[in-house]
Scaffold this active site. Structure first.
Site, PDB file in Angstrom:
ATOM      1  N   LYS B  86       0.827  -1.210   0.000  1.00  0.00           N
ATOM      2  CA  LYS B  86       0.000   0.000   0.000  1.00  0.00           C
ATOM      3  C   LYS B  86       0.864   1.265   0.000  1.00  0.00           C
ATOM      4  O   LYS B  86       0.455   2.302  -0.509  1.00  0.00           O
ATOM      5  CB  LYS B  86      -0.896  -0.034   1.233  1.00  0.00           C
ATOM      6  CG  LYS B  86      -1.958   1.041   1.296  1.00  0.00           C
ATOM      7  CD  LYS B  86      -2.873   0.741   2.457  1.00  0.00           C
ATOM      8  CE  LYS B  86      -3.834   1.868   2.755  1.00  0.00           C
ATOM      9  NZ  LYS B  86      -4.702   1.502   3.894  1.00  0.00           N
ATOM     10  N   GLU B 185     -10.825   5.998   5.814  1.00  0.00           N
ATOM     11  CA  GLU B 185     -10.801   5.056   6.939  1.00  0.00           C
ATOM     12  C   GLU B 185     -11.340   5.666   8.240  1.00  0.00           C
ATOM     13  O   GLU B 185     -12.177   5.042   8.901  1.00  0.00           O
ATOM     14  CB  GLU B 185      -9.377   4.514   7.136  1.00  0.00           C
ATOM     15  CG  GLU B 185      -8.982   3.553   6.017  1.00  0.00           C
ATOM     16  CD  GLU B 185      -7.488   3.335   5.912  1.00  0.00           C
ATOM     17  OE1 GLU B 185      -6.747   3.802   6.811  1.00  0.00           O
ATOM     18  OE2 GLU B 185      -7.052   2.694   4.936  1.00  0.00           O
ATOM     19  N   ASP B 207      -6.115   7.338  13.958  1.00  0.00           N
ATOM     20  CA  ASP B 207      -5.955   6.075  13.229  1.00  0.00           C
ATOM     21  C   ASP B 207      -4.484   5.827  12.927  1.00  0.00           C
ATOM     22  O   ASP B 207      -3.911   6.450  12.044  1.00  0.00           O
ATOM     23  CB  ASP B 207      -6.776   6.157  11.937  1.00  0.00           C
ATOM     24  CG  ASP B 207      -6.640   4.902  11.075  1.00  0.00           C
ATOM     25  OD1 ASP B 207      -5.874   3.988  11.436  1.00  0.00           O
ATOM     26  OD2 ASP B 207      -7.298   4.848  10.027  1.00  0.00           O
TER      27      ASP B 207
END
Lengths: 174, 619
Positions: B86, B185, B207
């Site tokens: 990613k 997200e 996060d």
């Protein structure tokens, strides 16, 4: 939502400088509930495209109306008075005051207590900005477009200075 | 109006039949898929009971493997095992070189665009690697739901730029998924908590995943989640914790800095397991080779604090962008496996002055939120109770004279958003110009991320400065950019060719699809046909629902008749076997139904404006 509808029309508001912020955000949420592309995720691709365009215009209207400088410039443009961001005021006293405030900003780093010095400056600039908004509001309401334009030019100055104060605050935090 | 009998049994699904939709968290370290089934939202387990799919892909001469098995090969076969892919999504070769030695891959020479990694099974790019992970998750989802998926919501870090989002969407396309929405997200996590607990007020979502950090500040009010600001770092996460601990071990063990790939990987594994143990124990013994030592919580805090400081600075910035004081934050939500590290929780609690939420498994909360949103978007819920208003995470600008950036759309502007800009020609008779679009906050173009170069052609020749080209930059609800241009005096729309700086063009994706079928022409044709049929079904169904709602009211008999015929033609094509024919019929139907779509929208506008007089807001 045709091109002819003003941002004020879209939000069901009167074209005035004073805006009820909570009514604005409530209406904003209502409009997006109706037109946000997510509401059209299972509709035809043409409807999805239209929804994106409408949602874009609602966002544009919201951004303009909730910011005092943009709102003031928009009101003037509806009244046929265009003000470019590069234009500047000719008020010598005001410019002198701005220069002093800017010097104060540059000296903040060297102050004994930079955070406190910056707080004081932020309060002063904030006060001036609010006062100038009052000036604009009454000039515009009274149809004094030239005065309103001059006031907007000052608001642009003060809002820029306010941003610089915030940026410095951020630098001091790091 | 008796003409609305449409569906041939077994051909088009009933409009109100329950759809199969999934939420996918495509993570740096781990990925998973979740669905809403009989009212409850949960992560889907694999046959062996595991919910988490390690984001690892191993290439060998026998084929591709994904997940835990692939990860297990990393130490022994680092060059053919793709981990943390990613981090490379939407990145260029130069970016990749800048995190150079951290990545043990062999990069093939490519033309400066997307990086290619050499494996024993040939060269692969990050989009293809991600597609392998997505295929496994899609398969899991469709097995759990008992049939082909109708759509997926895929999550991305809020901080992802256009190129990274586009790469994610391309990977989904390559994996055969219909993307309903790319969802940030943190927003997904807030949805998971918000719907469970019916909260109102300001929520901060912290996060910290394996490779990325995001902070988002949201306001929740009557089911509307409004993202106020977002910030973070696309290259900071638990992997960096592991690296910091690994270099501490290397230093303590006197290993020096010039370590081979296998040693690096082994040290990272040791570091990661020590970090995880310290979430439960006060201190752990660590050994590497002949060296033995102890790592306790205080020592680890010292190693990690400078990394955690970086995240808290981003929190401050996000609060400022949202125009809020830290005291105004009502709830703090923890997301991402790295928030299991106790030091992170302590520091977050101290910063916000309140205990953060971590009741929902931080590894699953994002996928669960995505599944809830997918269920709404696919049409299983009326959706009255949930709407997400997201923002663009990084300013969008263009290159001007002297390599400077001119910002067109500032960061944290709510999307969708558009901005029109006028350009003029520099020379007499000039018929083309190039526009370089970048994303980022810095003043110099070279310090921002290059997104694409647009070439405008077909400008009518005029004297210098006479042509006025209006270029519109549109960012859609997924945060993806598109550009259109028009010469104002002539009304000629200029042709635009997009050269994505690090992305794929349509031909690339088609080629990769072909490659993935190992030159099996038949498979390729079968897939193209199936995709066209699905698209036809979607178009027919959308129109059917629309006609039932207000077809009689908004259409004349003649128009209705024309639409019926176009629908019938598409239905026939759908049952035939020609993908090309289906696409043509869809296009034809779109054209016929265009005025209907516009009238439906006008009707919605009238409805939305009704009952709102000016006076109502004066009170």
């Amino acid at each position: 939502m045709s091109e002819q509808q003003t941002y004020f029309d879209i939000f069901g508001l009167k074209p005035a400088f004073e805006v009820d912020r909570s009514a604005l955000s409530q209406r904003y949420r209502e409009l997006q509930r109706e037109f946000h592309p997510d509401k059209y995720a299972s509709k035809s691709s043409r409807e999805q495209m239209l929804a994106m365009q409408y949602a874009t215009r609602i966002n544009e209207a919201h951004t303009t109306l909730r910011d005092p400088v943009r709102r003031a410039a928009y009101l003037l443009s509806l009244a046929g008075v265009e003000v470019s961001p590069e234009q500047t005021t000719a008020d010598a006293d005001f410019l002198m005051q701005q220069m002093m405030l800017r010097e104060q900003l540059e000296e903040v780093r060297d102050a004994a207590d930079p955070a406190a010095a910056l707080d004081d400056l932020a309060d002063e600039v904030g006060g001036l900005f609010r006062a100038e908004q009052q000036v604009f509001a009454s000039a515009f309401a009274g149809g004094q477009l030239e005065d309103a334009k001059n006031s907007l030019l000052k608001m642009q100055f003060l809002s820029k200075l306010q941003r610089q104060v915030e940026e410095l605050e951020e630098d001091l935090l790091d | 109006m008796a003409l609305l009998q449409i569906s041939e049994p077994g051909q088009t699904p009933e409009p109100h039949q329950r759809k199969r939709a999934v939420g996918i968290d495509l993570g740096t370290t781990n990925s998973l898929v979740a669905t809403v089934r009989s009212g409850s939202t949960e992560a889907v387990a694999a046959a062996d009971g595991s919910v988490i799919l390690p984001s690892a892909v191993h290439y060998s001469s026998e084929g591709v493997s994904v997940g835990a098995g692939a990860r297990a090969r990393a130490a022994a076969d680092p060059y053919n095992t793709m981990l943390s892919i990613k981090r490379l999504m939407g990145r260029g070769v130069a970016d990749v070189k800048s995190f150079g030695e951290q990545l043990p891959y062999r990069f093939a020479d490519s033309d400066g665009g997307m990086p290619q990694i050499e494996t024993v099974a040939g060269s692969v790019n990050p989009v293809q690697v991600s597609a392998e992970i997505l295929k496994v998750l899609a398969q899991r989802g469709s097995e759990a739901l008992g049939g082909e998926l109708d759509g997926a919501v895929i999550t991305v870090p809020a901080y992802f730029d256009d190129a990274q989002r586009q790469a994610t969407k391309d990977a989904a396309r390559l994996a055969g998924l219909h993307v309903l929405r790319l969802l940030n997200e943190p927003t997904a996590a807030a949805v998971a908590y918000g719907l469970d607990q019916g909260e109102e007020g300001v929520i901060a979502v912290y996060d910290l995943g394996g490779g990325t950090f995001d902070i988002s500040i949201l306001r929740l009010s009557k089911g509307v989640f409004e993202v106020l600001s977002t910030g973070g770092d696309t290259a900071l996460g638990g992997d960096d914790f592991d690296r910091a601990i690994a270099s501490w071990i290397a230093e303590q063990a006197g290993l020096g800095t010039d370590l081979d790939v296998k040693t690096q990987r082994a040290l990272l594994d040791t570091a990661c397991s020590a970090k995880e143990k310290l979430a439960i124990e006060e201190s752990v013994s660590v050994s590497y080779g002949d060296w033995r030592g102890t790592l306790d919580r205080a020592a680890m805090a010292e190693i990690l604090d400078s990394l955690i400081d970086k995240t808290l600075r981003a929190c401050k910035r996000a609060l400022r962008d949202a125009d809020l004081a830290v005291e105004e934050v009502g709830e703090v939500v923890l997301v991402g496996g790295s928030t299991r590290t106790l030091r992170v929780r302590e520091r977050v609690e101290a910063f916000f002055g309140r205990k953060p939420h971590a009741e929902i498994d931080p590894d699953q909360v994002v996928a669960i939120g995505a599944a809830l949103q997918a269920d709404v978007l696919v049409g299983n819920k009326s959706g009255e109770d949930l709407l997400l208003l997201d923002v663009i995470p990084l300013s969008l600008g263009i290159e001007t004279m002297g390599g400077l950036t001119e910002k067109l759309i500032p960061r944290n502007t709510t999307i969708p958003v558009a901005k029109a800009q006028e350009f003029t020609t520099f020379k007499d008779g000039q018929t083309a110009m190039a526009i370089h679009v970048v994303q980022g906050e810095r003043e110099l173009v070279n310090d921002c991320r290059s997104l694409a170069r647009f070439e405008l052609r077909g400008i009518p020749p005029m004297v210098a400065g006479a042509a006025h080209i209006r270029v519109t930059f549109q960012v859609d609800a997924d945060g993806l950019l598109s550009v259109t241009a028009m010469e104002k005096s002539s009304g000629v729309s200029a042709d635009i060719t997009v050269k994505p700086s690090y992305g794929l063009e349509d031909e690339d994706i088609t080629r990769m699809l072909k490659d993935s079928y190992a030159h099996a022409e038949q498979d390729m044709a079968a897939r193209a046909l199936r995709e066209a049929q699905v698209e036809a079904e979607r178009a027919l169904e959308a129109l059917l629902v629309a006609l039932q709602e207000n077809g009689a009211e908004l259409l004349s008999e003649k128009e209705l008749d024309a639409m019926e015929r176009a629908m019938e033609a598409l239905r026939l094509a759908h049952n035939g076997g020609d993908a090309e024919e289906i696409h043509e019929r869809i296009e034809a139907l779109n054209e016929v139904s265009e005025p209907f779509a516009a009238r439906r929208m006008d009707a919605s506008i009238r409805r939305a404006m009704q009952g709102h007089t000016l006076d109502e807001f004066d009170q």
